[in-house]
Design a protein around this motif. Structure first.
Motif, PDB file in Angstrom:
ATOM      1  N   ALA A 264       0.827  -1.207   0.000  1.00 31.25           N
ATOM      2  CA  ALA A 264       0.000   0.000   0.000  1.00 31.25           C
ATOM      3  C   ALA A 264       0.867   1.266   0.000  1.00 31.25           C
ATOM      4  N   THR A 265       1.906   1.293   0.848  1.00 34.06           N
ATOM      5  CA  THR A 265       2.796   2.456   0.900  1.00 34.06           C
ATOM      6  C   THR A 265       3.533   2.633  -0.423  1.00 34.06           C
TER       7      THR A 265
ATOM      8  N   LEU B  67      10.538  16.567   3.211  1.00 35.45           N
ATOM      9  CA  LEU B  67       9.935  15.810   4.304  1.00 35.45           C
ATOM     10  C   LEU B  67       8.435  16.087   4.403  1.00 35.45           C
ATOM     11  N   SER B  68       8.034  17.322   4.202  1.00 35.23           N
ATOM     12  CA  SER B  68       6.614  17.673   4.312  1.00 35.23           C
ATOM     13  C   SER B  68       5.780  16.928   3.274  1.00 35.23           C
TER      14      SER B  68
ATOM     15  N   THR C 264       5.605   7.939   9.773  1.00 37.36           N
ATOM     16  CA  THR C 264       6.079   7.060   8.702  1.00 37.36           C
ATOM     17  C   THR C 264       6.910   7.836   7.698  1.00 37.36           C
ATOM     18  N   GLY C 265       6.493   9.055   7.369  1.00 38.68           N
ATOM     19  CA  GLY C 265       7.244   9.869   6.423  1.00 38.68           C
ATOM     20  C   GLY C 265       8.643  10.200   6.919  1.00 38.68           C
ATOM     21  N   ARG C 266       8.742  10.524   8.204  1.00 34.44           N
ATOM     22  CA  ARG C 266      10.059  10.841   8.775  1.00 34.44           C
ATOM     23  C   ARG C 266      10.973   9.621   8.760  1.00 34.44           C
ATOM     24  N   GLU C 267      10.426   8.461   9.170  1.00 29.93           N
ATOM     25  CA  GLU C 267      11.232   7.230   9.175  1.00 29.93           C
ATOM     26  C   GLU C 267      11.622   6.824   7.758  1.00 29.93           C
TER      27      GLU C 267
END
Length: 320
Positions: free
Chosen positions: A121-122, A142-143, A153-156
């Protein structure tokens, strides 16, 4: 390179040999994390200094010893951290150690699905916006990533795509798991025979757990097919148990969830994991007389097996 991710090429009838192979790795470093059913992570930072060789050179020695002492080849991935070592293993093959360097350059061309933790899915969401490689993900703001997949999840995801690996090898003991294998004489199509093999494996695991006064918290099913591929599923039990009936029900549920359609199965393996002392386990009381009767019969059967052998008492389905 300091971390190795090793996958041993175990045939179905040798899967229980993993503890011996983990012992081989422990001759080089005590920091070994078992990855049942056939793998392990090894931190060789101390070994590199002690032996005066790089991790890749030590990997060659490990492969030779595995073949010479156990007749088992292995594929090895190497990286500066566990995540990169796991990713390197995907492109490794027996006889060659595949390396991934630190930083984003070595992984920039890899697809996003190569990153641990990125599911279908990601990956589909990222690809819809043109972020189909790790290099593009690493360069994305990052945003933008956080709007697509969420803040955490975006940061990781951005950290991992840039090669930052915060993981570490956690030493554990493969003895904290027990395995029961059931290979078939020939590739088996019959679901009834698959279920019979699962019943036999669950009965064996239950008896071994009770003999050791242990309970397991999770159960892992590995189904190996005629084309040498395998499917592995793990399920956490509602409560830690050594009750054969509960293990059998869980094994059946995992098997049914696979939805196999005339699959040519070569072997099935059940592995009891997250073992703990039986005396510390909780047991949900029940008013079901059938379950209580089954547990009393189980106690009597265990005493009979201890006196007359492991095959003295078995389910009628297996005795037929």
């Amino acid at each position: 390179m300091t971390i190795l991710c090793v996958r041993f090429q175990l045939p179905p009838v040798r899967e229980a040999a993993l503890p011996e192979l983990i012992g081989l790795l422990e001759e080089f470093t005590p920091v070994v994390e078992a990855l049942p059913p056939d793998g392990a992570l090894a931190d060789l930072r101390g070994a590199e200094r002690y032996f005066g060789r790089s991790a890749v050179e030590l990997a060659a020695v490990i492969r030779v010893r595995s073949l010479a002492l156990h007749g088992v080849d292995c594929a090895i991935g190497a990286g500066p951290g566990p995540m990169l070592a796991r990713m390197a293993l995907h492109d490794a093959r027996p006889g060659v150690t595949h390396e991934l360097p630190e930083g984003p350059d070595g992984i920039a061309e890899l697809p996003v699905t190569a990153l641990p933790g990125v599911g279908a899915a990601t990956a589909r969401t990222l690809c819809e916006y043109g972020l189909d490689t790790l290099g593009l993900v690493a360069a994305a703001p990052l945003s933008t990533l956080q709007r697509l997949v969420g803040a955490k999840t975006g940061r990781e995801l951005r950290e991992k795509a840039n090669g930052f690996d915060r993981g570490r090898v956690v030493p554990n003991a493969v003895s904290r798991s027990l395995a029961a294998e059931r290979p078939f004489r020939r590739d088996e199509l019959d679901p009834d025979r698959h279920r019979r093999a699962l019943l036999s494996a669950a009965e064996e695991l239950g008896a071994r757990l009770r003999a050791l006064e242990k309970v397991c918290g999770t159960l892992t099913l590995t189904v190996r097919y005629a084309d040498r591929t395998a499917t592995t599923r793990t399920r956490t039990l509602k409560e830690p148990t050594a009750h054969s009936a509960a293990l059998t029900r869980t094994a059946y549920d995992m098997y049914e969830a696979l939805g196999l359609q005339r699959a040519r199965v070569r072997s099935v393996t059940l592995r009891a994991e997250a073992l703990g002392p039986a005396e510390q386990a909780s047991y949900q009381l029940t008013f079901d007389p059938v379950d209580e009767k089954a547990r009393r019969i189980e106690e009597v059967a265990d005493r009979a097996r201890a006196k007359f052998g492991p095959h003295a008492v078995m389910p009628g389905t297996l005795a037929a």
